[in-house]
Motif scaffolding. Structure first.
Motif, short mmCIF file in Angstrom:
data_model
loop_
_atom_site.label_atom_id
_atom_site.label_comp_id
_atom_site.label_asym_id
_atom_site.label_seq_id
_atom_site.Cartn_x
_atom_site.Cartn_y
_atom_site.Cartn_z
N ASP A 210 -52.66 45.30 -22.87
CA ASP A 210 -53.39 44.06 -22.66
C ASP A 210 -52.69 43.27 -21.56
O ASP A 210 -51.56 42.84 -21.72
CB ASP A 210 -53.40 43.28 -23.98
N ILE A 211 -53.36 43.13 -20.42
CA ILE A 211 -52.73 42.45 -19.29
C ILE A 211 -53.35 41.08 -19.09
O ILE A 211 -54.57 40.96 -19.01
CB ILE A 211 -52.89 43.28 -18.00
N ILE A 212 -52.51 40.07 -19.03
CA ILE A 212 -52.97 38.74 -18.64
C ILE A 212 -52.29 38.41 -17.32
O ILE A 212 -51.06 38.38 -17.26
CB ILE A 212 -52.63 37.68 -19.70
N PRO A 213 -53.06 38.21 -16.25
CA PRO A 213 -52.42 37.94 -14.96
C PRO A 213 -51.52 36.71 -15.04
O PRO A 213 -51.81 35.75 -15.76
CB PRO A 213 -53.60 37.67 -14.03
N ALA A 214 -50.42 36.77 -14.30
CA ALA A 214 -49.43 35.68 -14.36
C ALA A 214 -50.04 34.35 -13.97
O ALA A 214 -49.69 33.31 -14.52
CB ALA A 214 -48.26 36.01 -13.43
N GLU A 215 -50.97 34.39 -13.00
CA GLU A 215 -51.54 33.15 -12.50
C GLU A 215 -52.77 32.71 -13.29
O GLU A 215 -53.42 31.74 -12.92
CB GLU A 215 -51.90 33.30 -11.03
N ALA A 216 -53.12 33.47 -14.32
CA ALA A 216 -54.35 33.14 -15.06
C ALA A 216 -54.14 31.90 -15.92
O ALA A 216 -53.01 31.54 -16.25
CB ALA A 216 -54.76 34.31 -15.94
N ASP A 217 -55.26 31.27 -16.25
CA ASP A 217 -55.23 30.12 -17.14
C ASP A 217 -55.30 30.67 -18.56
O ASP A 217 -56.37 30.98 -19.07
CB ASP A 217 -56.44 29.23 -16.82
N LYS A 218 -54.15 30.79 -19.19
CA LYS A 218 -54.03 31.66 -20.35
C LYS A 218 -54.98 31.35 -21.52
O LYS A 218 -55.71 32.23 -21.96
CB LYS A 218 -52.58 31.67 -20.84
N PRO A 219 -55.00 30.10 -22.03
CA PRO A 219 -55.86 29.87 -23.19
C PRO A 219 -57.32 30.19 -22.93
O PRO A 219 -57.98 30.83 -23.77
CB PRO A 219 -55.69 28.37 -23.47
N TYR A 220 -57.82 29.79 -21.77
CA TYR A 220 -59.22 30.06 -21.44
C TYR A 220 -59.45 31.54 -21.24
O TYR A 220 -60.47 32.08 -21.63
CB TYR A 220 -59.64 29.28 -20.20
N PHE A 221 -58.47 32.18 -20.62
CA PHE A 221 -58.58 33.62 -20.37
C PHE A 221 -58.74 34.38 -21.68
O PHE A 221 -59.51 35.31 -21.80
CB PHE A 221 -57.31 34.09 -19.64
N ILE A 222 -58.00 33.93 -22.71
CA ILE A 222 -58.05 34.60 -24.01
C ILE A 222 -59.33 34.24 -24.75
O ILE A 222 -59.93 35.09 -25.39
CB ILE A 222 -56.80 34.21 -24.83
N PHE A 223 -59.76 33.01 -24.63
CA PHE A 223 -60.88 32.54 -25.42
C PHE A 223 -62.24 33.04 -24.89
O PHE A 223 -63.18 33.24 -25.65
CB PHE A 223 -60.86 31.01 -25.48
#
Lengths: 572, 348
Positions: free
Chosen positions: B83-96
């Motif tokens: 599961d990759i979340i880009p470093a520059e991503a907006d994490k909570p929104y990216f997950i939701f």
């Protein structure tokens, strides 16, 4: 062939024409660098609409070290002429980019690989090599084994460029009542299409400057798979270059093979046997069909018509089976030889090709049913990526992309080689020069290729496959094992290579995507002194930024597919 | 449903509230399982249909019979992905975002009438509710594209939002003539009004409804973001659009939602235009739920057929089609169906 042009030059420029000669029938005139632009301008007015290529040759032992050859072509009169200039190292040559648009990239390539500076060039940067590369790879004193690691990517748009583009876009909104919001540089977005993007089908890069979905400006960068084929060729014998030609346009290797063999034969001054010529025609046309199939189906995939891919690719696969049977591999065929072919056709080739051609008919008919009157397809392709005939000539377009603008020019018809004059076929043309016409011209050309193959199969001549000259073609095995002469010939050909007499020749033919030419310079040692490829998609891609400007991202993708850019021959 | 309430209240002795909650949980679980199953079956079906249309086989090995287990294998594979979340991503929104996309279609499934009396949420505003909750999908896509912090993803999201918001209008307008005929937004009522064989299905009631049905069909393809209207993804243009940066299970959620949505719009078409659970021949209604599902699957097939036949439209042509062609046509359908009703004396 082009005596008229040479005469008119001599009348006009008199003693400024330093020399006139015609190596292997290619008329060429030598002029001083300062008169170059006048001569090119005169030729342009005299009907030479196109600058095919600029070839640079390095002679380190001469005072005027670099020799530049401008290959010009007149379509109206069907004539060709070469203009040569000799320049010393670091002496600038006036740029012809203002006369012919194709000169832009051609000169950048010469600058990049040989280090010849051009004065007045609008954008003199490296083209094929990385922008951090040091030295000039094609100079004779650049060691072939010296690699360089260059990793940093180049930004194609600077902040000033973006600001200027925003300003220009604002200026275009001339109506003062228009409530169009002023564009700020921060409203614009640069996006890289490539080097790894699903639609580039190879490593090329276009950076586009976007206002929403609209492309304000585009810039291209190539050279991602540049391996300096031309330098490699200088390190090999003439015959050893053959397998490298497979990798130029890897969609139509047979065409590269045949035209390379033809170019070297021309430089030697021999001609292949009728049977070899007929076989070359057959395999070349099969190759052309494959290339067109790949181009059309990739183009259709890019505009989302995925199903057509299989209808066309199944046919390609099936033709590849025949080619594999013929020469042992699908892509890297290495089938032609200088002076003949590697071996003859296999038994049953005739019948097999005929079935494959029938399959092609079915596949093409299926695709035409899906696209010919499809509203979405027409909306996506008609008037997209339009280029006028005049611009196409100036940019150096040849082949289907030029014919799509309505010019019925086909080297197979108008400068026949390998016996193409004996076959009856038409030259399909478009009218509009847009993506739709480029696809349809290719579809129609496949039908013509089919007819050429059938004619060639019907009158395939018997007789020897290779020319009867053992200084060019390897002697038969019985002779090698049975006679001292055979052993010597074999030995000399393998160890020293074909002794191409010192001289030069430009051999060219109708590649799948346009004029494919090899400019051969020999110094008589058995190795090419200089081998310059004129890849058809190189000048075509140089116009890409111009073609997509003002369009939308989907148009840029559709246009790219229809130009049939093959990175292998683009970057060499 | 009544039987279930009766069972929990009378036999198990629960009070009304507890019975409601229990039934809700049971129905939600069933819906989720059915939805997940649908997604698995339809991915396999899509590959087989695509293969059929493209003169090839599609999956043939996994599970022996026509690669039936391919979709299961794919699901298992995707569970094991990093599961990759880009470093520059907006994490909570990216997950939701993927959850929101899935939620949008899952909620809508509640109001689907599978058989007489068998509907998870028997709402008086059923049809309205369905269209309202599916709008959540747009939000999810926009969120995914923005949070990814990737230009291609942003373009996909912007296209997706523009497209889905626009196409919701003809989608809704196309169902309004049916609501005029039924006089109700309750999904059960709409199906019941189509009793009595194929000629009583709304699609064949009058010419305007027939046109409305096709308008609905076209708009529904755009709503599910599938070819020829797959603007948010446009594989050859935007790399992978709004889900460019998603991997593993999060990507699977988008995938699941796409097929859940596909079946959802097909079921709405069946419910609103194609007679719901009624069989084409009157009096043969012994398996209403099966009839409903079979019709739904046929609509899904039609959808796939279109996807694998047509090229993709360009984004401005897509907007042109919606605002300048489909919305006027559906508006004419609404008025026309009203006049037709009055003229034929069908006013209820």
């Amino acid at each position: 062939m082009s005596q008229k042009l040479v005469d008119s030059l001599q009348r006009e420029f008199g003693t400024d024409i330093l020399a006139v000669d015609s190596p292997r029938g290619d008329e060429s005139v030598t002029v001083a660098p300062e008169r170059l632009l006048d001569v090119l301008g005169h030729l342009r007015c005299a009907g030479c609409e196109q600058l095919s290529d600029v070839v640079g040759v390095d002679h380190p032992d001469r005072a005027e070290r670099f020799e530049l050859v401008y290959l010009l072509r007149s379509y109206a009169d069907n004539e060709r002429v070469q203009v040569k200039v000799n320049v010393a190292e670091d002496a600038p040559v006036p740029s012809a980019a203002g006369v012919y648009r194709s000169a832009n990239w051609a000169e950048r390539e010469v600058y990049d690989l040989l280090g010849v500076p051009f004065s007045g060039h609008p954008d003199l940067r490296r083209l094929l090599c990385h922008h951090e590369f040091e030295g000039h790879a094609l100079r004779k004193d650049y060691p072939i084994e010296q690699g360089q690691e260059c990793a940093r990517p180049e930004k194609l748009f600077t902040d000033e460029d973006i600001a200027r583009a925003a300003e220009r876009a604002n200026d275009l909104v001339s109506d003062p009542d228009d409530v169009h919001d002023e564009l700020h540089p921060s409203d614009l977005l640069t996006v890289n299409i490539g080097p790894s993007h699903p639609a580039t089908h190879g490593a090329l890069r276009a950076e586009v400057l976007l206002d929403g979905e609209n492309i304000l400006e585009a810039r291209t960068e190539i050279g991602y798979i540049h391996r300096c084929f031309e330098k490699e060729a200088e390190d090999h014998t003439w015959a050893q270059v053959m397998p490298y030609t497979d990798r130029l346009n890897y969609c139509s290797a047979m065409l590269n093979n045949s035209i390379y063999a033809m170019a070297v034969e021309k430089t030697i001054g021999v001609e292949a046997t009728p049977r070899a010529q007929a076989i070359r025609v057959i395999v070349s046309e099969l190759s052309r069909i494959i290339d067109h199939l790949v181009c059309v189906c990739a183009n259709l995939v890019d505009i989302g018509a995925l199903t057509n891919y299989w209808y066309l690719y199944n046919v390609r696969e099936s033709i590849y089976e025949t080619l594999e049977k013929l020469c042992g591999s699908r892509l890297t065929t290495n089938y032609a030889r200088i002076g003949g072919m590697s071996h003859d056709l296999f038994d049953g080739f005739d019948a097999e090709v005929r079935t494959k051609l029938d399959e092609m008919d079915v596949g093409n008919a299926d695709v035409m049913k899906l696209i010919a009157r499809n509203r979405i397809f027409l909306d996506r392709t008609v008037d997209v990526g339009v280029i006028s005939q005049e611009d196409a000539l100036s940019w150096g377009y040849t082949g289907p992309c030029l014919r799509a603008t309505g010019l019925a020019y086909d080297l197979r018809k108008l400068a026949p080689y390998s016996g193409y004059e004996n076959y009856d076929f038409d030259i399909p043309t478009g009218t509009n020069g847009d993506t739709h016409d480029r696809i349809m011209v290719r579809m129609a050309e496949m039908v013509q290729s089919r007819s050429i193959i059938l004619q060639a199969l019907d009158k395939l001549p018997d007789g020897p496959l290779n020319i009867d000259d053992n200084s060019v073609v390897l002697p038969p095995k019985e002779s090698v094992y049975g006679s001292i002469e055979g052993v010597m010939n074999q030995f000399k050909l393998v160890y020293e290579g074909i002794q191409v007499p010192a001289g030069r020749g430009y051999g060219f033919g109708e590649g799948a995507n346009g004029e494919l030419g090899y400019y051969c310079v020999s110094d008589g040692t058995g190795h090419p002194y200089r081998l310059k490829v004129r890849p058809p998609c190189f000048p075509i891609f140089s116009s890409y930024a111009e073609l997509v400007r003002g369009g939308m991202i989907p148009d840029a993708i559709a246009t790219l597919g229809s130009l049939n850019i093959i990175a292998g021959e683009l970057d060499r | 449903m009544e039987a279930m309430y009766a069972f929990f209240m009378d036999t198990a002795g629960m009070d009304e509230m507890a019975a409601h909650i229990t039934v809700a949980v049971i129905m939600a679980t069933i819906m989720f399982i059915v939805m997940a199953l649908c997604a698995i079956i339809f991915t396999w079906m899509e590959r087989k249909v695509a293969g059929f249309l493209q003169s090839r086989y599609g999956p043939m090995r996994t599970g022996r019979w026509h690669g039936w287990a391919q979709a299961v294998a794919d699901m298992l594979k995707i569970l094991g992905k990093e599961d990759i979340i880009p470093a520059e991503a907006d994490k909570p929104y990216f997950i939701f975002a993927p959850l929101l996309v899935l939620l949008g279609s899952l909620l809508a499934w509640a109001a689907i009438p599978w058989a007489p009396g068998f509907v998870a949420a028997d709402l008086d505003l059923g049809l309205f509710y369905i269209f309202a909750v599916t709008s959540l999908v747009v939000l999810g896509i926009l969120m995914a594209g923005w949070a990814s912090n990737n230009k291609w993803a942003l373009y996909g999201a912007a296209r997706g939002a523009a497209q889905m918001v626009s196409y919701e209008i003809p989608l809704l307008l196309a169902t309004i003539p049916v609501v005029l005929y039924t006089g109700s937004l309750n999904t059960q009522d709409i199906v019941i009004a189509q009793q009595g064989g194929v000629l009583n299905w709304f699609v064949f009631r009058d010419p305007f409804l027939f046109i409305a049905f096709w308008m609905y069909f076209i708009a529904s393809i755009a709503e599910t973001n599938r070819g020829p209207f797959d603007m948010p993804e446009t594989e050859s243009e935007l790399v992978a659009g709004y889900h460019t940066e998603y991997t593993g299970m999060r990507f699977a959620f988008f995938f699941l939602a796409e097929y859940a949505n596909l079946f959802l719009v097909s079921m709405i078409a069946v419910m609103v235009f194609l007679g719901g659970w009624w069989s084409p021949i009157p009096g043969l209604d012994f398996a209403p739920a099966a009839c409903f599902v079979v019709k739904g699957v046929l609509m899904v097939f039609l959808n796939m057929w279109v996807r694998w036949t047509l090229p993709r439209v360009r984004v401005d042509q897509l907007m042109h089609l919606c605002w300048k062609v489909m919305i006027p046509v559906t508006l004419v359908c609404v008025v026309g169906a009203g006049i037709w009703m009055m003229a034929s004396g069908a006013v209820g």
